[in-house]
Design a protein around this motif. Structure first.
Motif, PDB file in Angstrom:
ATOM      1  N   LYS A   1      -9.143 -20.669   8.961  1.00 42.62           N
ATOM      2  CA  LYS A   1      -8.199 -21.399   8.130  1.00 42.62           C
ATOM      3  C   LYS A   1      -7.345 -20.384   7.376  1.00 42.62           C
ATOM      4  CE  LYS A   1      -7.858 -25.259   5.017  1.00 42.62           C
ATOM      5  NZ  LYS A   1      -8.553 -26.338   4.334  1.00 42.62           N
ATOM      6  N   ILE A   2      -6.024 -20.511   7.488  1.00 44.57           N
ATOM      7  CA  ILE A   2      -5.124 -19.556   6.827  1.00 44.57           C
ATOM      8  C   ILE A   2      -4.160 -20.255   5.866  1.00 44.57           C
ATOM      9  CG2 ILE A   2      -5.287 -17.835   8.659  1.00 44.57           C
ATOM     10  CD1 ILE A   2      -2.484 -18.775   9.604  1.00 44.57           C
TER      11      ILE A   2
ATOM     12  N   PHE B   1     -11.187 -20.492  15.355  1.00 39.28           N
ATOM     13  CA  PHE B   1     -10.013 -20.440  14.488  1.00 39.28           C
ATOM     14  C   PHE B   1     -10.464 -20.158  13.061  1.00 39.28           C
ATOM     15  CE2 PHE B   1      -8.205 -22.618  18.047  1.00 39.28           C
ATOM     16  CZ  PHE B   1      -6.819 -22.463  17.973  1.00 39.28           C
TER      17      PHE B   1
ATOM     18  N   LYS C   1       5.869 -18.508  17.247  1.00 42.59           N
ATOM     19  CA  LYS C   1       4.406 -18.540  17.281  1.00 42.59           C
ATOM     20  C   LYS C   1       3.953 -19.609  18.258  1.00 42.59           C
ATOM     21  CE  LYS C   1       3.841 -17.010  12.545  1.00 42.59           C
ATOM     22  NZ  LYS C   1       3.464 -17.398  11.185  1.00 42.59           N
TER      23      LYS C   1
ATOM     24  N   TYR D   1      -1.900 -20.722  16.937  1.00 43.89           N
ATOM     25  CA  TYR D   1      -1.933 -21.450  15.679  1.00 43.89           C
ATOM     26  C   TYR D   1      -2.128 -22.936  15.945  1.00 43.89           C
ATOM     27  CZ  TYR D   1      -0.097 -17.141  13.786  1.00 43.89           C
ATOM     28  OH  TYR D   1       0.062 -15.826  13.425  1.00 43.89           O
TER      29      TYR D   1
ATOM     30  N   ASP E   1      -2.037 -14.525  19.699  1.00 46.93           N
ATOM     31  CA  ASP E   1      -2.673 -15.364  18.691  1.00 46.93           C
ATOM     32  C   ASP E   1      -2.138 -16.784  18.820  1.00 46.93           C
ATOM     33  OD1 ASP E   1      -3.966 -13.097  17.830  1.00 46.93           O
ATOM     34  OD2 ASP E   1      -2.599 -12.729  16.168  1.00 46.93           O
TER      35      ASP E   1
ATOM     36  N   PHE F   1       1.643 -22.506  19.275  1.00 47.35           N
ATOM     37  CA  PHE F   1       0.824 -23.533  18.640  1.00 47.35           C
ATOM     38  C   PHE F   1       0.135 -24.378  19.698  1.00 47.35           C
ATOM     39  CE2 PHE F   1       3.148 -22.518  14.882  1.00 47.35           C
ATOM     40  CZ  PHE F   1       2.413 -23.009  13.814  1.00 47.35           C
TER      41      PHE F   1
ATOM     42  N   LEU G   1      -3.437 -25.200   8.093  1.00 48.65           N
ATOM     43  CA  LEU G   1      -3.014 -24.277   9.150  1.00 48.65           C
ATOM     44  C   LEU G   1      -4.172 -23.368   9.542  1.00 48.65           C
ATOM     45  CD1 LEU G   1      -0.609 -23.288  10.862  1.00 48.65           C
ATOM     46  CD2 LEU G   1      -0.117 -21.646   9.030  1.00 48.65           C
ATOM     47  N   PHE G   2      -4.363 -23.224  10.860  1.00 49.91           N
ATOM     48  CA  PHE G   2      -5.444 -22.420  11.410  1.00 49.91           C
ATOM     49  C   PHE G   2      -4.870 -21.414  12.400  1.00 49.91           C
ATOM     50  CE2 PHE G   2      -7.261 -26.253   9.859  1.00 49.91           C
ATOM     51  CZ  PHE G   2      -8.552 -25.948   9.472  1.00 49.91           C
ATOM     52  N   LYS G   3      -5.584 -20.292  12.560  1.00 53.51           N
ATOM     53  CA  LYS G   3      -5.142 -19.245  13.478  1.00 53.51           C
ATOM     54  C   LYS G   3      -6.329 -18.752  14.288  1.00 53.51           C
ATOM     55  CE  LYS G   3      -3.126 -14.601  13.515  1.00 53.51           C
ATOM     56  NZ  LYS G   3      -2.683 -13.472  12.662  1.00 53.51           N
TER      57      LYS G   3
ATOM     58  N   GLU H   1      -2.282 -26.852  13.522  1.00 48.68           N
ATOM     59  CA  GLU H   1      -2.351 -27.593  12.271  1.00 48.68           C
ATOM     60  C   GLU H   1      -3.349 -28.721  12.454  1.00 48.68           C
ATOM     61  OE1 GLU H   1       1.335 -28.881  10.617  1.00 48.68           O
ATOM     62  OE2 GLU H   1       2.285 -26.937  10.924  1.00 48.68           O
TER      63      GLU H   1
ATOM     64  N   THR I   1      -7.253 -15.602  16.511  1.00 51.88           N
ATOM     65  CA  THR I   1      -6.848 -14.236  16.821  1.00 51.88           C
ATOM     66  C   THR I   1      -7.519 -13.824  18.112  1.00 51.88           C
ATOM     67  OG1 THR I   1      -6.638 -13.766  14.461  1.00 51.88           O
ATOM     68  CG2 THR I   1      -6.770 -11.878  15.957  1.00 51.88           C
TER      69      THR I   1
END
Length: 130
Positions: free
Chosen positions: A116-117, A114, A66, A97, A95, A68, A121-123, A99, A125
């Motif tokens: 919050k997942i 972003f 992933k 990611y 995508d 980051f 942790l954030f994503k 932190e 898309t």
């Protein structure tokens, strides 16, 4: 206008000590124990400058397949930080990611799209291209 400088640019040397000191002073806040040299040489590292004044840096790296992002900046640059993050998100087609180790970082990520997942942790898309 915000200028983006990468380590291979000749202008990088003009700000290298300043960006290194900013990174070293931010390490505990951004949750990175690596040396500045390691980050500069082993990530996609971008420095941001406006009106010949350093804003901060953003770097991208792979972790478990992933992409980051991590970043750091001097004080009183929140609006510029948003612009820098948003600008850099457009350079990738996958995508992304991140932190967040503190409220200001979390707020910046949320304002940049972003979600919050996880606990910190954030994503982001990437929009689908039709």
């Amino acid at each position: 206008m915000i200028n983006v400088i990468i380590p291979s640019d000749s202008a990088f040397a003009d700000y290298e000590n300043e960006i290194k000191n900013l990174y070293e002073n931010s390490k505990s806040k951004i949750g990175d124990s690596n040396s500045f040299e390691f980050v500069k040489d082993n990530t996609l590292f971008y420095m941001f400058v406006k009106n010949e004044k350093l804003i901060g840096g953003i770097y991208y790296f792979l972790d478990n397949g992933k992409l980051f992002l991590n970043g750091f900046a001097g004080r009183k640059h929140f609006e510029d930080n948003l612009e820098c993050v948003k600008m850099s998100l457009n350079w990738f087609k996958c995508d992304i990611y991140a932190e967040s180790q503190n409220r200001a970082s979390a707020l910046c990520l949320l304002k940049c799209g972003f979600e919050k997942i996880g606990h910190n942790l954030f994503k982001f898309t990437q929009p689908k291209i039709l």
